[in-house]
Design a protein around this motif. Sequence first.
Motif, PDB file in Angstrom:
ATOM      1  N   VAL A  43     -23.230  -1.334  -5.989  1.00  0.00           N
ATOM      2  CA  VAL A  43     -22.021  -1.992  -5.503  1.00  0.00           C
ATOM      3  C   VAL A  43     -20.830  -1.498  -6.315  1.00  0.00           C
ATOM      4  N   TYR A  44     -19.735  -1.192  -5.626  1.00  0.00           N
ATOM      5  CA  TYR A  44     -18.499  -0.762  -6.283  1.00  0.00           C
ATOM      6  C   TYR A  44     -17.570  -1.952  -6.503  1.00  0.00           C
ATOM      7  N   LEU A  45     -16.840  -1.922  -7.601  1.00  0.00           N
ATOM      8  CA  LEU A  45     -15.841  -2.959  -7.852  1.00  0.00           C
ATOM      9  C   LEU A  45     -14.644  -2.832  -6.924  1.00  0.00           C
ATOM     10  N   GLY A  46     -14.340  -1.618  -6.469  1.00  0.00           N
ATOM     11  CA  GLY A  46     -13.209  -1.513  -5.567  1.00  0.00           C
ATOM     12  C   GLY A  46     -12.848  -0.095  -5.187  1.00  0.00           C
ATOM     13  N   ARG A  47     -11.963  -0.038  -4.195  1.00  0.00           N
ATOM     14  CA  ARG A  47     -11.392   1.231  -3.755  1.00  0.00           C
ATOM     15  C   ARG A  47      -9.979   0.946  -3.249  1.00  0.00           C
ATOM     16  N   PRO A  48      -9.076   1.927  -3.329  1.00  0.00           N
ATOM     17  CA  PRO A  48      -7.668   1.677  -2.995  1.00  0.00           C
ATOM     18  C   PRO A  48      -7.409   1.773  -1.494  1.00  0.00           C
ATOM     19  N   TRP A  49      -6.880   0.691  -0.926  1.00  0.00           N
ATOM     20  CA  TRP A  49      -6.576   0.663   0.502  1.00  0.00           C
ATOM     21  C   TRP A  49      -5.101   0.996   0.721  1.00  0.00           C
ATOM     22  N   HIS A  50      -4.855   1.977   1.590  1.00  0.00           N
ATOM     23  CA  HIS A  50      -3.490   2.366   1.963  1.00  0.00           C
ATOM     24  C   HIS A  50      -3.318   2.093   3.453  1.00  0.00           C
ATOM     25  N   PRO A  51      -2.901   0.891   3.841  1.00  0.00           N
ATOM     26  CA  PRO A  51      -2.755   0.578   5.268  1.00  0.00           C
ATOM     27  C   PRO A  51      -1.812   1.558   5.951  1.00  0.00           C
ATOM     28  N   SER A  52      -2.215   2.038   7.100  1.00  0.00           N
ATOM     29  CA  SER A  52      -1.416   3.014   7.851  1.00  0.00           C
ATOM     30  C   SER A  52      -1.027   4.206   6.982  1.00  0.00           C
ATOM     31  N   GLN A  53      -1.886   4.518   6.021  1.00  0.00           N
ATOM     32  CA  GLN A  53      -1.677   5.657   5.111  1.00  0.00           C
ATOM     33  C   GLN A  53      -0.392   5.515   4.285  1.00  0.00           C
ATOM     34  N   ASP A  54      -0.025   4.301   3.981  1.00  0.00           N
ATOM     35  CA  ASP A  54       1.191   4.025   3.211  1.00  0.00           C
ATOM     36  C   ASP A  54       1.042   4.533   1.785  1.00  0.00           C
TER      37      ASP A  54
END
Length: 351
Positions: free
Chosen positions: A261-272
């Motif tokens: 399990v990963y603690l996280g990953r960076p989300w860029h909505p609409s490639q923002d």
Amino acid sequence: MQRRTLIRLAATSGTALAASLATGGAARARERTRLVVAADGSGDVTTVQAAVDAVPPGTGTRFTIDIRPGVYAGQVIVPADKPNILLRGRGADPGRVVITDDRASGTPRPDGGTWGTSGSASVTVDAADFTATNLTFANSFDEAAHPEITARQAVALLSRADRLVFDNVRFLGNQDTLYLNSPAAAVPSRIYLHRCYVEGDVDFVFGRGTAVFDRCRIHSLTRGSTTNNGYVTAPSTSVTNPYGLLFAGCAFTSDAPPASVYLGRPWHPSQDPNAIGQTVIRDSVLGAHIGPAPWTDFGTWPWRDARFAEYHNRGPGALVTPDRPQLTDEQSEDYRPAAYLAGTDGWSPHC
């Protein structure tokens, strides 16, 4: 109007209750600051949405909605013009009052198209100064029962408002359980979660909100893989906001295999490109399901460009490796709950 008549009208319709308050005059409406929800008809209304509908708009005082034990199915929306609501479960524990719905982002809408991630939310809170305590928000969408639906984001709670408090609340789902958002990318919205329980698998704590998880349990469900059972966080914090997701004194647990399990990953909505997500985990216990490289890229967006960090964690999953940025003692002073929540108005919630 006698109170028994008021309750009889309200038992089937929050709109009827709101109307009866209005016809009783402003003074009577101000006096009414509490409603009881009971599925068996023994309260003022039978659904949570009916109670929300009956809250006078723009109230500057706390309005309490007490919910008796039961499972309350159907979406609930708290609009922006109804601040200061307290949603309070009256069971012996938060599992006795469950507010749930079962749609996913790919579930077809009756009027065409699909619900999308935000539309899948069982509960949406757009009103400031909202508090929930001693209850459960769930999304009961059954992935296995719907193989035809491939877009499986299924939100239990979506928040888009400031100064929210969740105390002793459970959030249940699979993918995208808890969506902590804000009205606009550059507008911070603060959320305080105290002794809560959150479970899911893929990106199940996500969004651009400024949230403090204080002594919460964060439980990762297993998806049956030996290598990748999902991601705890997917923050999309605006680059203009110094604070994103903070986990302080929490327990990260799972039945998944070690290091899967990963603690996280960076989300860029609409490639923002300005969504420079932040997750900080400090003074917490991490189970063996967290591996030596717990942060990962999200598509073409590298995790090293995000704001991920740890501080003074312990447990079998709390290794210190080159792939795990650590705050210094000096830096840690800027990443405490009070700093995240204070804002410009000095907000300091107490549970």
